[in-house]
Design a protein around this motif. Structure first.
Motif, mmCIF file in Angstrom:
data_model
loop_
_atom_site.group_PDB
_atom_site.id
_atom_site.type_symbol
_atom_site.label_atom_id
_atom_site.label_comp_id
_atom_site.label_asym_id
_atom_site.label_seq_id
_atom_site.Cartn_x
_atom_site.Cartn_y
_atom_site.Cartn_z
ATOM 1 N N THR A 208 -5.176 -2.528 -15.897
ATOM 2 C CA THR A 208 -4.038 -1.801 -15.146
ATOM 3 C C THR A 208 -4.181 -2.239 -13.664
ATOM 4 O OG1 THR A 208 -5.268 0.157 -14.928
ATOM 5 C CG2 THR A 208 -3.733 0.038 -16.682
ATOM 6 N N THR A 209 -5.307 -2.454 -13.210
ATOM 7 C CA THR A 209 -5.605 -2.904 -11.770
ATOM 8 C C THR A 209 -4.985 -4.460 -11.830
ATOM 9 O OG1 THR A 209 -7.371 -1.392 -11.447
ATOM 10 C CG2 THR A 209 -7.106 -3.033 -9.832
ATOM 11 N N VAL A 210 -5.433 -4.991 -12.536
ATOM 12 C CA VAL A 210 -4.822 -6.594 -12.679
ATOM 13 C C VAL A 210 -3.412 -6.631 -12.710
ATOM 14 C CG1 VAL A 210 -4.804 -8.694 -14.045
ATOM 15 C CG2 VAL A 210 -6.970 -7.566 -13.597
ATOM 16 N N ALA A 211 -2.845 -5.678 -13.561
ATOM 17 C CA ALA A 211 -1.567 -5.613 -13.737
ATOM 18 C C ALA A 211 -0.791 -5.009 -12.302
ATOM 19 C CB ALA A 211 -0.898 -4.543 -14.733
ATOM 20 N N GLY A 212 -1.171 -4.181 -11.684
ATOM 21 C CA GLY A 212 -0.781 -3.838 -10.376
ATOM 22 C C GLY A 212 -0.583 -4.991 -9.311
ATOM 23 N N MET A 213 -1.779 -5.698 -9.309
ATOM 24 C CA MET A 213 -1.919 -6.898 -8.568
ATOM 25 C C MET A 213 -0.698 -7.863 -9.031
ATOM 26 S SD MET A 213 -5.813 -7.496 -7.747
ATOM 27 C CE MET A 213 -5.839 -8.750 -6.972
ATOM 28 N N ALA A 214 -0.695 -8.283 -10.106
ATOM 29 C CA ALA A 214 0.299 -9.071 -10.537
ATOM 30 C C ALA A 214 1.552 -8.830 -10.127
ATOM 31 C CB ALA A 214 0.075 -9.563 -12.155
ATOM 32 N N LEU A 215 1.864 -7.621 -10.360
ATOM 33 C CA LEU A 215 3.341 -6.980 -10.227
ATOM 34 C C LEU A 215 3.488 -6.947 -8.546
ATOM 35 C CD1 LEU A 215 3.315 -4.264 -12.935
ATOM 36 C CD2 LEU A 215 4.651 -6.319 -12.729
ATOM 37 N N GLY A 216 2.455 -6.940 -7.967
ATOM 38 C CA GLY A 216 2.641 -7.032 -6.264
ATOM 39 C C GLY A 216 3.118 -5.548 -6.053
ATOM 40 N N LEU A 217 2.710 -4.423 -6.473
ATOM 41 C CA LEU A 217 2.857 -3.037 -6.387
ATOM 42 C C LEU A 217 2.296 -2.831 -4.885
ATOM 43 C CD1 LEU A 217 2.265 -1.222 -9.774
ATOM 44 C CD2 LEU A 217 4.464 -2.323 -8.656
ATOM 45 N N PRO A 218 3.033 -2.086 -4.074
ATOM 46 C CA PRO A 218 2.636 -1.367 -2.783
ATOM 47 C C PRO A 218 1.476 -0.245 -2.883
ATOM 48 C CG PRO A 218 5.009 -0.599 -3.103
ATOM 49 C CD PRO A 218 4.538 -1.792 -4.301
ATOM 50 N N ALA A 219 1.584 0.219 -4.049
ATOM 51 C CA ALA A 219 0.444 1.453 -4.398
ATOM 52 C C ALA A 219 0.504 1.478 -5.852
ATOM 53 C CB ALA A 219 0.949 2.716 -3.936
ATOM 54 N N TYR A 220 -0.475 2.180 -6.539
ATOM 55 C CA TYR A 220 -0.635 2.214 -7.851
ATOM 56 C C TYR A 220 0.547 3.086 -8.504
ATOM 57 C CZ TYR A 220 -2.953 2.295 -12.383
ATOM 58 O OH TYR A 220 -3.322 2.261 -13.733
ATOM 59 N N ASP A 221 1.119 2.401 -9.445
ATOM 60 C CA ASP A 221 2.173 3.380 -10.099
ATOM 61 C C ASP A 221 2.196 3.103 -11.404
ATOM 62 O OD1 ASP A 221 4.833 3.994 -11.139
ATOM 63 O OD2 ASP A 221 5.696 2.945 -9.549
ATOM 64 N N SER A 222 1.689 3.970 -12.196
ATOM 65 C CA SER A 222 1.640 4.111 -13.608
ATOM 66 C C SER A 222 2.762 3.910 -14.319
ATOM 67 C CB SER A 222 0.893 5.207 -14.262
ATOM 68 O OG SER A 222 1.531 6.600 -13.800
ATOM 69 N N GLU A 223 3.745 4.244 -13.835
ATOM 70 C CA GLU A 223 5.105 4.087 -14.611
ATOM 71 C C GLU A 223 5.338 2.832 -14.942
ATOM 72 O OE1 GLU A 223 8.364 6.679 -13.614
ATOM 73 O OE2 GLU A 223 7.122 8.661 -14.093
ATOM 74 N N ARG A 224 5.339 1.932 -13.444
ATOM 75 C CA ARG A 224 5.462 0.657 -13.390
ATOM 76 C C ARG A 224 4.645 -0.241 -14.315
ATOM 77 N NH1 ARG A 224 7.939 -1.284 -8.833
ATOM 78 N NH2 ARG A 224 7.545 -3.506 -9.836
ATOM 79 N N ILE A 225 3.554 0.193 -14.404
ATOM 80 C CA ILE A 225 2.324 -0.698 -15.086
ATOM 81 C C ILE A 225 2.357 -0.303 -16.481
ATOM 82 C CG2 ILE A 225 -0.082 -0.764 -15.335
ATOM 83 C CD1 ILE A 225 -0.466 -0.246 -12.291
ATOM 84 N N HIS A 226 2.622 0.756 -16.807
ATOM 85 C CA HIS A 226 2.703 1.211 -18.480
ATOM 86 C C HIS A 226 3.828 0.233 -19.029
ATOM 87 C CE1 HIS A 226 1.967 3.139 -22.273
ATOM 88 N NE2 HIS A 226 3.003 3.664 -22.112
ATOM 89 N N HIS A 227 3.305 -0.470 -20.187
ATOM 90 C CA HIS A 227 4.292 -1.391 -20.731
ATOM 91 C C HIS A 227 4.663 -2.642 -20.349
ATOM 92 C CE1 HIS A 227 4.558 1.840 -24.405
ATOM 93 N NE2 HIS A 227 3.579 1.087 -24.532
ATOM 94 N N SER A 228 4.114 -2.726 -19.009
ATOM 95 C CA SER A 228 4.559 -4.027 -18.400
ATOM 96 C C SER A 228 3.887 -5.269 -19.168
ATOM 97 C CB SER A 228 4.024 -4.169 -16.802
ATOM 98 O OG SER A 228 2.604 -3.814 -16.886
#
Length: 315
Positions: free
Chosen positions: A223-243
């Motif tokens: 999920t951390t790799v996903a957050g970085m790949a998505l360029g998120l400004p903060a950890y967002d579980s809703e954006r990360i889940h099922h990305s």
């Protein structure tokens, strides 16, 4: 039915209090604390006193929440670090005192089954034409990258084949990267890759991974790799889940992480402070899995063994 699930892994201890219906799991509380229970276990074979203290402190807070929310059933599951520890009875006794239930030090196969259930129950309800175009198609390969071990599970409606191998972000960091420089030098990274590839040899020999159509990645490294790949400004579980992450995104984030210093990793907006020192090894495990088994993408799930534990209480 309101249930409480506690997952005590090598790196973190997590709580899910949820209301379980016929086919729905509704979160009441979902919390995580990094306690590094597996500190030094690969080297000493024992749970460190200070690691037990951190873990029990987090658990006492969780028990207060369980009582406050009125959960009627609690299940506590412990995984890799506790399986490996010669003094695991100290952990068992402490957990029993806090929660009033016997913790289950599950086998790798049991851990895999719980992870598969938690990760795929939601996928089965997704519409391929909407939430995840062109997928996710079963059979699934569910990969749960933990601190001490990684679970590989293949199945469709249920787990059909599973294996737990002793590669995890904490274990590999302590074994090869702790004194390897900042950023780590190439020989140390090559040693990590060699350990991962040896484990993947075993996985390929024992689990039909190449039969899977969809790779589903679980746990904090993914999920951390996903957050970085998505360029998120903060950890967002809703954006990360099922990305969905492409193989190229996984490779790019892994290269970036391995070239960073500890300080640079600490500045990443989605990075939990307790993951800064181990994320490189965790990302490298995911990267080698994608390369080895030629997956074009990873479906990222925030639902995992914790959700599987909760579902098990509603049976």
């Amino acid at each position: 039915m309101r249930v409480a699930a506690v997952d005590c892994g090598t790196n973190s201890v997590r709580l899910l209090i949820a209301d379980v219906g016929d086919d729905e799991l509704a979160d009441v509380e979902r919390l995580m604390e990094i306690v590094r229970l597996g500190q030094g276990v690969d080297r000493t074979g024992r749970l460190a006193p200070e690691a037990l203290d951190r873990t029990f402190a987090a658990m006492r807070g969780y028990q207060e929440l369980i009582q406050r929310h009125g959960a009627t059933a609690t299940r506590v599951v412990a995984t890799s670090a506790t399986r490996d520890a010669a003094n695991r009875q100290e952990f068992v006794d402490g957990v029993r005192k806090i929660f009033g239930v016997e913790p289950e030090v599950v086998t790798g196969a049991e851990e895999a089954e719980l992870s598969f259930t938690g990760a795929t129950r939601g996928l089965l309800r997704l519409s391929p034409e909407t939430e995840l175009p062109q997928g996710p198609l079963p059979p699934y390969l569910v990969v749960d990258i933990g601190g001490g071990s990684t679970e590989f599970v293949v199945g469709s409606g249920h787990a059909e084949s599973a294996l737990s191998v002793d590669i995890g972000c904490v274990r590999l960091t302590e074994r090869h990267l702790r004194d390897a420089g900042d950023p780590p030098a190439a020989p140390a990274l090559e040693a990590v890759v060699a350990d991962i590839e040896a484990a993947l040899d075993r996985v390929e020999a024992e689990v039909p991974v190449r039969r899977a159509h969809t790779l589903v990645g679980l746990a904090g490294s993914v999920t951390t790799v996903a957050g970085m790949a998505l360029g998120l400004p903060a950890y967002d579980s809703e954006r990360i889940h099922h990305s969905r992450l492409s193989a190229e995104q996984v490779h790019d984030v892994t290269r970036r992480l391995l070239a960073m210093t500890h300080g640079e990793r600490a500045e990443i907006p989605v990075m939990h402070p307790g993951r800064v020192d181990v994320i490189g090894a965790g990302a490298l495990i995911l990267d080698r899995i994608v390369r080895r088994f030629a997956f074009s993408q990873v479906v990222v799930s925030e639902h995992d063994i914790l959700d599987g534990i909760a579902w098990s209480l509603a049976r």
